[in-house]
Design a protein around this motif. Structure first.
Motif, PDB file in Angstrom:
ATOM      1  N   THR A  13      -1.875   1.864   6.601  1.00  0.00           N
ATOM      2  CA  THR A  13      -1.332   2.389   5.343  1.00  0.00           C
ATOM      3  C   THR A  13      -2.275   3.402   4.681  1.00  0.00           C
ATOM      4  O   THR A  13      -1.815   4.340   4.051  1.00  0.00           O
ATOM      5  N   TYR A  14      -3.584   3.171   4.827  1.00  0.00           N
ATOM      6  CA  TYR A  14      -4.557   4.102   4.241  1.00  0.00           C
ATOM      7  C   TYR A  14      -5.621   4.438   5.275  1.00  0.00           C
ATOM      8  O   TYR A  14      -5.958   3.598   6.109  1.00  0.00           O
ATOM      9  N   GLY A 173      -5.501  -5.821   5.986  1.00  0.00           N
ATOM     10  CA  GLY A 173      -5.244  -4.445   5.556  1.00  0.00           C
ATOM     11  C   GLY A 173      -3.821  -4.298   5.037  1.00  0.00           C
ATOM     12  O   GLY A 173      -3.220  -5.255   4.556  1.00  0.00           O
ATOM     13  N   GLY A 174      -3.286  -3.089   5.168  1.00  0.00           N
ATOM     14  CA  GLY A 174      -1.947  -2.830   4.666  1.00  0.00           C
ATOM     15  C   GLY A 174      -0.869  -3.367   5.594  1.00  0.00           C
ATOM     16  O   GLY A 174       0.195  -3.785   5.158  1.00  0.00           O
ATOM     17  N   GLY A 202      -0.657  -6.204   3.770  1.00  0.00           N
ATOM     18  CA  GLY A 202      -0.316  -5.956   2.371  1.00  0.00           C
ATOM     19  C   GLY A 202       1.157  -5.623   2.159  1.00  0.00           C
ATOM     20  O   GLY A 202       1.747  -6.007   1.143  1.00  0.00           O
ATOM     21  N   ALA A 203       1.761  -4.938   3.123  1.00  0.00           N
ATOM     22  CA  ALA A 203       3.169  -4.555   2.997  1.00  0.00           C
ATOM     23  C   ALA A 203       4.065  -5.787   2.847  1.00  0.00           C
ATOM     24  O   ALA A 203       5.100  -5.725   2.171  1.00  0.00           O
ATOM     25  N   GLU A 242       3.629  -2.041  -5.389  1.00  0.00           N
ATOM     26  CA  GLU A 242       2.279  -1.965  -4.818  1.00  0.00           C
ATOM     27  C   GLU A 242       1.242  -1.828  -5.942  1.00  0.00           C
ATOM     28  O   GLU A 242       0.209  -2.488  -5.945  1.00  0.00           O
ATOM     29  N   LYS A 245       1.020  -5.079  -7.735  1.00  0.00           N
ATOM     30  CA  LYS A 245       0.243  -6.041  -6.938  1.00  0.00           C
ATOM     31  C   LYS A 245      -1.258  -5.838  -7.173  1.00  0.00           C
ATOM     32  O   LYS A 245      -2.009  -6.795  -7.338  1.00  0.00           O
ATOM     33  N   MET A 246      -1.670  -4.561  -7.194  1.00  0.00           N
ATOM     34  CA  MET A 246      -3.096  -4.267  -7.404  1.00  0.00           C
ATOM     35  C   MET A 246      -3.526  -4.707  -8.802  1.00  0.00           C
ATOM     36  O   MET A 246      -4.624  -5.221  -8.991  1.00  0.00           O
ATOM     37  N   SER A 249      -4.370  -8.252  -9.033  1.00  0.00           N
ATOM     38  CA  SER A 249      -5.670  -8.649  -8.480  1.00  0.00           C
ATOM     39  C   SER A 249      -6.728  -8.680  -9.584  1.00  0.00           C
ATOM     40  O   SER A 249      -7.746  -9.348  -9.458  1.00  0.00           O
ATOM     41  N   GLY A 312     -10.848  -5.155   4.142  1.00  0.00           N
ATOM     42  CA  GLY A 312      -9.453  -4.717   4.022  1.00  0.00           C
ATOM     43  C   GLY A 312      -8.977  -4.777   2.583  1.00  0.00           C
ATOM     44  O   GLY A 312      -9.329  -5.696   1.836  1.00  0.00           O
ATOM     45  N   GLY A 313      -8.176  -3.783   2.205  1.00  0.00           N
ATOM     46  CA  GLY A 313      -7.716  -3.665   0.812  1.00  0.00           C
ATOM     47  C   GLY A 313      -7.050  -4.931   0.303  1.00  0.00           C
ATOM     48  O   GLY A 313      -7.215  -5.309  -0.867  1.00  0.00           O
ATOM     49  N   SER A 314      -6.290  -5.611   1.173  1.00  0.00           N
ATOM     50  CA  SER A 314      -5.536  -6.774   0.701  1.00  0.00           C
ATOM     51  C   SER A 314      -6.426  -7.984   0.465  1.00  0.00           C
ATOM     52  O   SER A 314      -5.991  -8.942  -0.186  1.00  0.00           O
ATOM     53  N   ARG A 316      -8.690  -7.990  -1.444  1.00  0.00           N
ATOM     54  CA  ARG A 316      -9.039  -7.927  -2.869  1.00  0.00           C
ATOM     55  C   ARG A 316      -8.241  -8.944  -3.680  1.00  0.00           C
ATOM     56  O   ARG A 316      -8.592  -9.249  -4.803  1.00  0.00           O
ATOM     57  N   MET A 317      -7.136  -9.424  -3.107  1.00  0.00           N
ATOM     58  CA  MET A 317      -6.316 -10.377  -3.866  1.00  0.00           C
ATOM     59  C   MET A 317      -7.085 -11.695  -3.993  1.00  0.00           C
ATOM     60  O   MET A 317      -7.490 -12.276  -2.976  1.00  0.00           O
ATOM     61  N   ASP A 338     -11.917  -1.622   1.453  1.00  0.00           N
ATOM     62  CA  ASP A 338     -11.281  -0.568   2.241  1.00  0.00           C
ATOM     63  C   ASP A 338     -12.200   0.584   2.626  1.00  0.00           C
ATOM     64  O   ASP A 338     -11.756   1.553   3.225  1.00  0.00           O
TER      65      ASP A 338
END
Ligand code: AMP
Length: 542
Positions: A13-14, A173-174, A202-203, A242, A245-246, A249, A312-314, A316-317, A338
């Motif tokens: 995704t990124y 990740g995403g 994340g999706a 999205e 969601k961030m 967090s 990975g960005g996800s 962060r949750m 990320d």
């Protein structure tokens, strides 16, 4: 002085690109929007112009037919997409993303280099790794290394090779989850296990939040018509969830303004509600971690974990850290989520560049061991990779089982093809295996070997559960002396530390030895050259 090398995290995704700065530290290079990560989305504006990143992602709502996202999920598959009369393969689209990243990185840093290290998920099979290398080639880049994301994350987390430790990397990740267990010692980095789910990321959290918000909106606005049937509404909401969601967090609640027809509602979601709606997803990731740990225990009984890296960005949750802590009682090391992978790729790139320098200078410093590492862009094994002035070995495991298509007598005596596995997932690379086989037909003068890679989570003998990684026509050995049915043939497969496979067959009666290097790429040379031309002829639209 080494040629500078960009480290690239080519994400689902990124994506992100990094280099080693003047102070010798890895630094992520900001894109023209000022962001450190760039959405891996391509918008084809015309047959010669493209847009990559945030603008392309936002435009996806309006220009659905000209926009591509999540292309990494198709790497190494024969997917074809057409834009303005030109056919694009996943490698070509990834090539466009790579070209864009390197273009802005060169502009921002003034570094004039085409050398790159690109990261791939640890579970990527041989075909996808090769597809990623080809994407770099299509972008006009010199791929000096392909390394796995968890190894890159470990490098950027500053793993020191003077202290022995075991490390678990949890990377959400995403679009994917990756769990890797490795041991670090003075000898280098040894990957013990790699596991994951390529369709969990994340999706999926976005989708769960989407369903939650849509439900609340329906109830609050007393809608009779379902707003999610409206494609524009659905696309807009998917983008907004999205961001929501961030926010969740960081904050306990967040809201989204939903508009459909004359109905306008502010829909509020609490973190607790979001966590309840995604508990099953977190559970799936934790189960995969437990599965990976069980395999690691078999390999190294009594293995403990000195450090657990969250990547990975996800990740962060907050629910991720909480779930891992609750299940395993770990205290976790947060990375730069990320950015860690791109930075690790840059560190590795510098190591590769240092190796090239020392090799050119003919240096064989006494503190430098000979190493076989997974991917130095087609270099043979046994070369030296220097990281921080020290030699480092990075040994990997095979991510998917590899087998050969054999034929046996099936129902009614009919020939039944099946896959016989020669090398199994999680075996350490390099490896070499032999398999005794017999000719099935009479008067055999040619023997074609079809090499397959496991597609699903478990090995299956059923041919269609696997994917052929030799070209369609297979790898053919010619010149056999008219062998009768049942003649023995010894097939052997060697996979080197870089994942390059060599097939050999020996016909013991004549002693004739046949050897072939399997081509694992999905794109053949001509298609690759054509794609390179297409991408070279395209430019970013201003
Ligand atoms: P990566 O592939 O590692 O860049 O991760 C991208 C994924 O991380 C996407 O699904 C993002 O929505 C997600 N992500 C990024 N930042 C956050 C955050 N603060 N909270 C939750 N998810 C995030």
């Amino acid at each position: 002085m080494s040629n500078p090398v960009f480290g690239i995290d080519l994400g689902t995704t990124y994506s992100a690109i990094a280099c080693i700065n003047d102070y010798g530290r890895p630094e992520v290079i900001r894109n023209p929007d000022g962001a450190e990560t760039t959405p891996s989305v391509v918008f084809f504006e015309s047959d010669s112009q493209y847009v990559v990143g945030k603008e392309a992602k936002n435009g996806a709502l309006v220009y659905r037919d000209q926009t591509v996202s999540l292309i990494k999920r198709h790497m190494g598959t024969p997917l074809e997409l057409e834009f303005f009369g030109t056919t694009f393969h996943p490698e070509t689209i990834s090539g466009v993303i790579l070209k864009d990243l390197v273009t802005y990185a060169r502009e921002a840093t003034g570094l004039d280099t085409s050398d790159v290290v690109i990261t791939v998920p640890a579970y990527f099979g041989l075909a996808e790794r090769e597809a990623t290398r080809q994407a770099g080639e299509i972008a006009g880049l010199n791929v000096v290394g392909i390394i796995t994301e968890p190894v890159a994350a470990a490098l950027s987390a500053g793993v020191r090779t003077d202290v022995d430790k075991s490390l678990l990397v949890y990377d959400l990740g995403g679009g994917t989850l990756d769990c890797t267990i490795m041991r670090i010692s003075a000898d280098g980095v040894e990957v013990l296990v790699t596991d994951g789910n390529r369709l969990l990321g994340g999706a999926d959290w976005d989708q769960a939040l989407f369903d939650l918000v849509a439900d609340k909106f329906r109830q609050q606005a007393l809608l009779t018509e379902d707003p999610v049937d409206d494609e524009d509404f659905a696309q807009r909401l998917l983008t907004e969830v999205e961001t929501c969601k961030m926010t969740l967090s960081r904050k306990e609640k967040a809201s989204i303004k939903c508009t459909f027809g004359t109905a306008v509602e502010l829909v509020e979601v609490t973190r607790a509600e979001f966590e309840a709606a995604t508990e099953h997803l977190v559970g799936q990731t934790v189960d995969i971690v437990a599965r990976a740990m069980a395999v690691a225990q078999q390999k190294v009984p009594g293995l403990g974990y000195d450090e657990v890296l969250l990547v990975g960005g996800s990740s962060r949750m907050p629910m991720i850290e909480a779930a891992l802590q609750e299940r395993f009682g770990w205290s976790l090391t947060k990375t730069e989520f990320d950015l860690a992978v791109a930075k690790g790729a840059a560190i590795y790139g510098q190591g590769a560049a240092a190796w090239i320098d020392s090799a050119v200078a003919g240096s064989t410093g006494t503190d430098v061991a000979t190493v076989a590492h997974p991917a130095l862009g087609g270099q043979a094994e046994g070369r030296q990779l220097l990281l921080g002035g020290k030699a480092v070995t990075i040994s990997n495991v095979l991510s998917r089982s590899i087998g050969v298509r054999f034929v046996r007598d099936g129902a009614g005596g009919r020939p039944e093809p099946f896959i016989g596995f020669l090398a199994h997932a999680q075996e350490s690379l390099p490896l070499e295996v032999e398999q005794a086989a017999e000719t099935y037909d009479h008067d055999v003068t040619e023997l074609t070997v079809h090499l397959y890679e496991q597609m699903g989570e478990a090995e299956s003998e059923v041919v269609t559960d696997n994917r052929e990684i030799t070209p369609d026509s297979g790898a053919t050995f010619y010149g056999l002396p008219r062998l009768p049915k049942g003649s023995p043939i010894h097939v052997s497969l060697a996979i080197d530390a870089e994942g390059l496979a060599t097939l050999s067959a020996v016909e013991p009666r004549s002693g004739q030895q046949l050897r072939i290097t399997a081509t694992l790429s999905v794109m053949q040379r001509e298609a690759l050259e054509a794609a390179t031309k297409i991408v070279a002829g395209m430019a970013r639209s201003d």
